[in-house]
Motif scaffolding. Structure first.
Motif, mmCIF file in Angstrom:
data_model
loop_
_atom_site.group_PDB
_atom_site.id
_atom_site.type_symbol
_atom_site.label_atom_id
_atom_site.label_comp_id
_atom_site.label_asym_id
_atom_site.label_seq_id
_atom_site.Cartn_x
_atom_site.Cartn_y
_atom_site.Cartn_z
ATOM 1 N N GLY A 157 0.758 -1.161 -0.095
ATOM 2 C CA GLY A 157 0.234 -0.024 0.177
ATOM 3 C C GLY A 157 0.962 1.021 0.210
ATOM 4 N N CYS A 158 0.670 1.842 -0.182
ATOM 5 C CA CYS A 158 0.805 3.780 0.129
ATOM 6 C C CYS A 158 0.016 4.710 0.627
ATOM 7 N N ASN A 159 -0.004 5.875 1.270
ATOM 8 C CA ASN A 159 -0.134 6.918 1.374
ATOM 9 C C ASN A 159 0.452 7.857 1.063
ATOM 10 N N ASN A 160 0.453 8.212 -0.226
ATOM 11 C CA ASN A 160 0.782 9.573 -0.252
ATOM 12 C C ASN A 160 0.442 9.729 -1.237
ATOM 13 N N PHE A 161 -0.513 9.534 -2.072
ATOM 14 C CA PHE A 161 -1.350 10.358 -3.131
ATOM 15 C C PHE A 161 -0.152 10.834 -4.034
ATOM 16 N N CYS A 162 0.781 10.202 -4.940
ATOM 17 C CA CYS A 162 0.827 11.922 -5.761
ATOM 18 C C CYS A 162 -0.159 11.800 -6.299
ATOM 19 N N THR A 163 0.200 13.052 -7.166
ATOM 20 C CA THR A 163 -1.838 13.529 -8.696
ATOM 21 C C THR A 163 -1.815 11.975 -8.799
ATOM 22 N N PHE A 164 -0.657 11.783 -9.864
ATOM 23 C CA PHE A 164 -0.746 11.327 -10.841
ATOM 24 C C PHE A 164 -0.269 9.595 -10.578
ATOM 25 N N CYS A 165 -0.804 9.545 -9.808
ATOM 26 C CA CYS A 165 -0.298 7.525 -9.518
ATOM 27 C C CYS A 165 -1.418 6.753 -9.112
ATOM 28 N N VAL A 166 -1.887 5.617 -9.886
ATOM 29 C CA VAL A 166 -3.167 4.873 -8.535
ATOM 30 C C VAL A 166 -3.183 3.730 -8.151
ATOM 31 N N VAL A 167 -1.599 3.871 -7.474
ATOM 32 C CA VAL A 167 -1.514 3.174 -6.603
ATOM 33 C C VAL A 167 -2.121 2.893 -4.936
ATOM 34 N N PRO A 168 -2.264 4.143 -4.766
ATOM 35 C CA PRO A 168 -3.771 4.703 -3.142
ATOM 36 C C PRO A 168 -4.589 3.825 -3.303
ATOM 37 N N TYR A 169 -4.943 4.415 -4.727
ATOM 38 C CA TYR A 169 -6.368 3.575 -4.754
ATOM 39 C C TYR A 169 -6.358 2.270 -5.357
HETATM 40 S S1 SF4 Z 1 3.995 7.114 -7.440
HETATM 41 FE FE1 SF4 Z 1 2.453 6.231 -6.577
HETATM 42 S S2 SF4 Z 1 3.592 4.219 -5.145
HETATM 43 FE FE2 SF4 Z 1 4.930 5.683 -5.172
HETATM 44 S S3 SF4 Z 1 5.251 7.220 -3.336
HETATM 45 FE FE3 SF4 Z 1 3.535 8.760 -4.966
HETATM 46 S S4 SF4 Z 1 0.893 7.632 -4.675
HETATM 47 FE FE4 SF4 Z 1 3.076 5.867 -3.673
#
Ligand code: SF4
Length: 439
Positions: A153-165
């Motif tokens: 998982g990931c809590n960072n919510f970089c705006t371009f990224c789907v991983v947290p969802y």
């Molecule tokens: S890029 Fe995606 S997986 Fe990497 S830190 Fe940002 S939100 Fe998390």
């Protein structure tokens, strides 16, 4: 025994998850086949990080569905399962039978038998706050490097990224559970382990943080090389860098995703650091580990990025001189913050101009840095007993994660070899026949 074929797309975490899925299925009396045509069940473990990744999957499912004469169940796993659940299940043309998200792989045997018993599509894309698969021992395909997912998982919510969802909130395995796995891997003959996480250096289990974990893993007798990926620049405390410098078995190699070089764009990406802070971190890392190898990820053409702001990215690249870089054009991902808030306004032609400019600049830097290693003797861990291009050469990696091609000799996969570097390209080093060494 029903046979399963699994095809994996995307990141290292997906590769690792496929090893978990193989283990879960074999525990439920499924066989794993390397041939799609022999399979009763075909699973595609998908990536959703860029648009072309999705289109590839639609075409592949269509190909499998319409290329078979014998009945086959088709399942979609991974980030597309969570991100495109409805579209995948409702698309009659594709005829997908079941989907499972990254936290639902233990449900796979039930999902498959329910499709068979009830003849209805099945899905489970629940995101878990607890699932770390710490009780599942992966069916590893590599015999030299063992990937170990220490957190998910990931809590960072970089705006371009789907991983947290698609992969949910961060959760970490206990250090005892990880050390136990490392000890077992050493007993099985592994000498290199790579710690894995979407945001690996934000690992935390009760009072144990990432530096503490690296210390106890480094203490395990028989571990000769430790790597970790993918970290976030915000989680590099000085104590971690000092531990890396102190410990011979922690590789002097850091993947440091920059993403963009301009502070306003970094802010729009929600990366939580500025251009100056990133450069200061690089300076601190190189003060503590002068020979460290740095790699990175860069996106060009993020919404609203101007030419001048792209020049900032080039400026960072020329200042830092990365040893390796993964460079991409911005690709809008459904359900991300950027897709909801920002218009994808950088023209495709301009994105292409920027990616070409960036890759050209990087290629020159890689070549210069690799050529500077000619004449040096480096310790190489042999990974493959042949290369794609030649059956008389072998491939290995240095501590700083550079690929080395050298002639076959009295060494094999898993051996450490002293190699004199005689030539270099922008992507690999060329070495003489090596001398077997203890480590
Ligand atoms: S890029 Fe995606 S997986 Fe990497 S830190 Fe940002 S939100 Fe998390």
């Amino acid at each position: 025994m029903k046979k399963v074929f699994i095809e994996t797309y995307g990141c290292q975490m997906n590769e690792y998850d496929t090893e978990l899925v193989k283990s879960i299925l074999t525990q439920h009396d499924y066989g794993i086949t390397p041939h799609e045509a022999d399979a009763d069940v075909v699973m595609l473990n998908t990536c959703s990080v860029r648009d072309n990744a999705n289109r590839k999957i639609y075409n592949r499912v269509h190909e499998i569905r319409h290329g078979r004469t014998s009945p086959v169940l088709i399942g979609v796993l991974g980030c597309m399962a969570t991100n495109f659940k409805t579209a995948l299940l409702e698309n009659k043309r594709l005829g997908i039978d079941f989907i499972a998200g990254p936290d639902s792989y233990k449900q796979l045997p039930t999902l498959i038998s329910d499709v068979e018993n009830f003849g209805e599509k099945q899905f489970d894309v629940t995101l878990s706050e607890f699932e770390t698969y710490s009780d599942v021992s992966p069916n590893r395909s590599d015999s030299v490097n063992a990937w170990i997912a220490i957190m998910r998982g990931c809590n960072n919510f970089c705006t371009f990224c789907v991983v947290p969802y698609t992969r949910g909130r961060e959760r970490s395995r206990s250090p005892e559970n990880i050390v136990e796995e490392v000890k077992k891997l050493v007993a099985d003959g592994f000498t290199q382990v790579s710690l894995l996480g979407q945001n690996v250096n934000s690992y935390r289990h009760e009072e144990t943080d990432f530096t503490d974990l690296m210390r106890v893993v480094s203490d395990v007798p028989g571990v000769k090389r430790i790597r970790f990926t993918s970290p976030h620049p915000k989680d590099f405390p000085r104590k971690l860098l000092q531990l890396m410098a102190e410990r011979d078995n922690i590789c002097k190699q850091i993947h440091l995703p920059l993403q963009a070089g301009n502070t306003r764009v970094l802010d729009k990406m929600n990366r939580t650091y500025s251009k100056e802070e990133f450069l200061d971190l690089v300076t601190e890392i190189r003060e503590i580990m002068p020979d460290v190898s740095l790699s990175t990820d860069i996106i060009v053409g993020f919404p609203t990025e101007t030419d001048a702001e792209f020049e900032d990215t080039l400026d960072v690249v020329n200042q830092v001189r990365f040893d390796m870089a993964f460079m991409f054009k911005y690709s809008e991902r459904p359900n991300t913050l950027a897709a909801r808030r920002l218009k994808d306004d950088v023209p495709e032609t301009e994105k292409t101009r920027r990616i070409v400019t960036l890759t050209d600049a990087q290629r020159l830097i890689f070549l210069e840095k690799n050529r500077a290693l000619i004449g040096k003797t480096m310790t190489v861990l042999i990974e493959d007993s042949a290369t794609k291009k030649s059956s008389t050469d072998v491939k290995g990696r240095t501590d700083c994660n550079r690929i080395v091609i050298l002639p076959q000799g009295d060494y094999d996969k898993g051996d450490y070899v002293q190699v004199l570097i005689t030539d270099a390209t922008s992507s690999v080093l060329i070495g003489e026949k090596g001398l077997l060494s203890a480590s």
